[in-house]
Scaffold this motif. Structure first.
Motif, PDB file in Angstrom:
ATOM      1  N   ASP A 254       0.955  -1.187  -0.126  1.00 36.88           N
ATOM      2  CA  ASP A 254       0.048   0.023   0.075  1.00 36.88           C
ATOM      3  C   ASP A 254       0.856   1.381   0.057  1.00 36.88           C
ATOM      4  OD1 ASP A 254      -2.211  -1.394  -0.112  1.00 36.88           O
ATOM      5  OD2 ASP A 254      -2.516  -1.370   2.120  1.00 36.88           O
ATOM      6  N   SER A 255       1.875   1.410   0.694  1.00 39.06           N
ATOM      7  CA  SER A 255       3.073   2.246   0.799  1.00 39.06           C
ATOM      8  C   SER A 255       3.483   2.617  -0.645  1.00 39.06           C
ATOM      9  CB  SER A 255       3.877   2.018   1.985  1.00 39.06           C
ATOM     10  OG  SER A 255       4.952   3.147   1.870  1.00 39.06           O
ATOM     11  N   TRP A 256       3.807   1.364  -1.251  1.00 37.44           N
ATOM     12  CA  TRP A 256       4.710   1.856  -2.634  1.00 37.44           C
ATOM     13  C   TRP A 256       3.476   2.313  -3.513  1.00 37.44           C
ATOM     14  CZ3 TRP A 256       9.313   2.685  -2.448  1.00 37.44           C
ATOM     15  CH2 TRP A 256      10.360   2.101  -1.604  1.00 37.44           C
ATOM     16  N   LYS A 257       2.267   1.877  -3.377  1.00 41.29           N
ATOM     17  CA  LYS A 257       1.453   2.348  -4.112  1.00 41.29           C
ATOM     18  C   LYS A 257       0.905   3.787  -4.062  1.00 41.29           C
ATOM     19  CE  LYS A 257      -3.837   1.504  -5.639  1.00 41.29           C
ATOM     20  NZ  LYS A 257      -4.856   0.627  -5.004  1.00 41.29           N
ATOM     21  N   SER A 258       1.046   4.203  -2.849  1.00 43.62           N
ATOM     22  CA  SER A 258       0.950   5.716  -2.611  1.00 43.62           C
ATOM     23  C   SER A 258       2.012   6.642  -3.193  1.00 43.62           C
ATOM     24  CB  SER A 258       1.021   5.994  -1.158  1.00 43.62           C
ATOM     25  OG  SER A 258      -0.348   5.361  -0.656  1.00 43.62           O
ATOM     26  N   LYS A 259       3.263   5.984  -2.961  1.00 48.85           N
ATOM     27  CA  LYS A 259       4.591   6.470  -3.678  1.00 48.85           C
ATOM     28  C   LYS A 259       4.577   6.602  -5.240  1.00 48.85           C
ATOM     29  CE  LYS A 259       7.497   5.626   0.286  1.00 48.85           C
ATOM     30  NZ  LYS A 259       6.779   5.214   1.149  1.00 48.85           N
ATOM     31  N   ALA A 260       4.091   5.647  -5.675  1.00 46.97           N
ATOM     32  CA  ALA A 260       3.980   5.656  -7.274  1.00 46.97           C
ATOM     33  C   ALA A 260       2.911   6.624  -7.701  1.00 46.97           C
ATOM     34  CB  ALA A 260       3.499   4.121  -7.637  1.00 46.97           C
ATOM     35  N   HIS A 261       1.861   6.972  -6.876  1.00 46.77           N
ATOM     36  CA  HIS A 261       0.821   7.614  -7.357  1.00 46.77           C
ATOM     37  C   HIS A 261       1.384   9.090  -7.368  1.00 46.77           C
ATOM     38  CE1 HIS A 261      -2.557   5.276  -8.476  1.00 46.77           C
ATOM     39  NE2 HIS A 261      -2.873   4.965  -6.973  1.00 46.77           N
ATOM     40  N   ASP A 262       1.960   9.312  -6.168  1.00 44.16           N
ATOM     41  CA  ASP A 262       2.526  10.793  -5.876  1.00 44.16           C
ATOM     42  C   ASP A 262       3.781  11.117  -6.904  1.00 44.16           C
ATOM     43  OD1 ASP A 262       1.094  10.771  -3.538  1.00 44.16           O
ATOM     44  OD2 ASP A 262       2.862  10.295  -2.396  1.00 44.16           O
ATOM     45  N   LEU A 263       4.228  10.058  -7.732  1.00 44.88           N
ATOM     46  CA  LEU A 263       5.237  10.126  -8.748  1.00 44.88           C
ATOM     47  C   LEU A 263       4.499  10.447 -10.047  1.00 44.88           C
ATOM     48  CD1 LEU A 263       8.059   7.464  -7.977  1.00 44.88           C
ATOM     49  CD2 LEU A 263       8.310   9.981  -7.752  1.00 44.88           C
ATOM     50  N   GLY A 264       3.306  10.439 -10.062  1.00 45.51           N
ATOM     51  CA  GLY A 264       2.452  10.667 -11.152  1.00 45.51           C
ATOM     52  C   GLY A 264       2.037   9.484 -12.171  1.00 45.51           C
ATOM     53  N   ILE A 265       2.356   8.362 -11.658  1.00 48.77           N
ATOM     54  CA  ILE A 265       1.782   7.089 -12.170  1.00 48.77           C
ATOM     55  C   ILE A 265       0.159   6.864 -12.022  1.00 48.77           C
ATOM     56  CG2 ILE A 265       1.784   4.583 -12.566  1.00 48.77           C
ATOM     57  CD1 ILE A 265       4.876   4.833 -11.596  1.00 48.77           C
ATOM     58  N   GLU A 266      -0.652   6.916 -12.852  1.00 49.19           N
ATOM     59  CA  GLU A 266      -2.125   7.010 -12.897  1.00 49.19           C
ATOM     60  C   GLU A 266      -2.656   5.833 -12.207  1.00 49.19           C
ATOM     61  OE1 GLU A 266      -1.669   9.033 -17.172  1.00 49.19           O
ATOM     62  OE2 GLU A 266      -0.411   7.642 -15.766  1.00 49.19           O
ATOM     63  N   VAL A 267      -2.495   4.750 -12.545  1.00 46.64           N
ATOM     64  CA  VAL A 267      -3.120   3.495 -12.277  1.00 46.64           C
ATOM     65  C   VAL A 267      -2.014   2.540 -11.824  1.00 46.64           C
ATOM     66  CG1 VAL A 267      -4.336   1.493 -12.828  1.00 46.64           C
ATOM     67  CG2 VAL A 267      -4.970   3.637 -13.913  1.00 46.64           C
ATOM     68  N   VAL A 268      -2.056   2.266 -10.605  1.00 45.03           N
ATOM     69  CA  VAL A 268      -1.263   1.192  -9.741  1.00 45.03           C
ATOM     70  C   VAL A 268      -1.966   0.064  -8.952  1.00 45.03           C
ATOM     71  CG1 VAL A 268       0.711   0.857  -8.057  1.00 45.03           C
ATOM     72  CG2 VAL A 268       0.300   3.066  -9.118  1.00 45.03           C
ATOM     73  N   GLU A 269      -1.627  -0.979  -9.601  1.00 42.06           N
ATOM     74  CA  GLU A 269      -2.069  -2.315  -8.854  1.00 42.06           C
ATOM     75  C   GLU A 269      -0.941  -3.023  -7.950  1.00 42.06           C
ATOM     76  OE1 GLU A 269      -5.575  -4.561  -7.972  1.00 42.06           O
ATOM     77  OE2 GLU A 269      -5.387  -3.699  -9.814  1.00 42.06           O
ATOM     78  N   SER A 270      -0.999  -2.792  -6.592  1.00 43.68           N
ATOM     79  CA  SER A 270       0.046  -3.095  -5.776  1.00 43.68           C
ATOM     80  C   SER A 270      -0.449  -4.269  -4.467  1.00 43.68           C
ATOM     81  CB  SER A 270       0.605  -2.160  -5.206  1.00 43.68           C
ATOM     82  OG  SER A 270       1.741  -2.408  -4.283  1.00 43.68           O
TER      83      SER A 270
END
Length: 298
Positions: A254-270
């Motif tokens: 969940d934490s990495w999903k949030s970080k990826a979103h913060d970087l601008g990746i629109e859709v993250v399945e984690s």
């Protein structure tokens, strides 16, 4: 702490759905009747029961023997004995019978072929689209040794989503992917992006990567404009393969999903059981909605 683990030694959050139900049987019969291969079976995907019960499967073209020997992958390695040019219409037929709105195609690496199998890839995409004009087509491709001419043959067939997995962090590329290269994979993704294709990639966690290395990989993917990212737990196919370094908790995913979103990746399945094609139809829908929102706001 022991309550978190099953008798097999795996964390209880890694429990997968067992194969069952009429849809599972239907998919199995279609795969067998059409003499097709699926990455679900060949790569020992833990989600096969769930996905096949939902009536979905990731179809694998160009045979089931890979010319590479990656130390994470359960697909059989060796010298391929076939190039089945009649495969594309059979794949298209299976997609039609499954009634798929979103189709995921992948393949083994075919370094034995001058074009890496690109022409068969293109023929399969076109056959699926001709037979199933309303079906979105997602491709999960090898790197074609960085040959953009081969890559363009695939892209010219106009898949809807282009997926190529980074698999792991830069330091672990050589021991885990052997003949693949970190920068080459980024270049493949960036080339597809330059041709206006939505791009997707995936990383396994639990192979010995460090937190700064994961963050750097996410930054590198975000830097080339990645649209969809999958993060999942590495599972060792057998004792012959790379060992599991650690069990990554759902909270860390969940934490990495949030970080990826913060970087601008629109859709993250984690999550622990996430794989490249896991709920790919839902990822595609989320990306389409996000893209439309971005257009409106612009």
């Amino acid at each position: 702490m022991t309550d978190l683990f099953s008798k097999s030694g795996k964390p209880k959050w890694l429990r997968a759905k067992l194969p069952s139900g009429p849809e599972f049987g239907k998919v199995r019969n279609l795969v067998d009747e059409n003499q097709l291969h699926t990455v679900c079976q060949s790569a020992q995907c833990p989600n096969m029961g769930e996905c096949w019960s939902r009536g979905t499967a990731t179809l694998m073209i160009l045979g089931n023997i890979c010319t590479r020997a990656c130390s994470f992958c359960a697909i059989q390695t060796g010298k391929p004995t076939e190039l089945d040019l009649a495969e594309p219409p059979r794949v298209a037929d299976a997609v039609a019978k499954m009634g798929l709105k979103h189709c995921v195609l992948t393949s083994v690496a075919r370094d034995d072929l001058p074009d890496g199998g690109a022409k068969v890839w293109a023929a399969t995409i076109r056959a699926v689209r001709y037979r199933n004009p309303g079906t979105a087509i997602e491709v999960l491709v090898p790197d074609f040794k960085g040959n953009f001419d081969s890559l363009d043959i695939v892209l010219d067939a106009k898949p809807d989503i282009f997926n190529h997995n980074l698999e792991t962090v830069e330091r672990l590329q050589r021991p885990i992917r052997k003949t693949a290269h970190y920068q080459r994979s980024l270049d493949v993704l960036q080339h597809a992006k330059s041709r206006d294709f939505p791009i997707k990639s995936g990383i396994m966690l639990g192979l010995g990567e460090k937190e700064p290395e994961i963050r750097q990989a996410l930054q590198d993917l975000a830097g080339i404009g990645l649209n969809v990212l999958t993060l999942g737990q590495y599972l060792q196919p057998s004792a012959e393969y790379a060992p599991i370094d650690r069990w990554v908790t759902p909270e860390e995913f969940d934490s990495w999903k949030s970080k990826a979103h913060d970087l601008g990746i629109e859709v993250v399945e984690s999550g622990p059981l996430v794989r490249s094609s896991y709920h790919a139809d839902e990822q595609s829908d989320r990306y389409s909605r996000q893209a439309k929102l971005s257009e409106v706001s612009a």
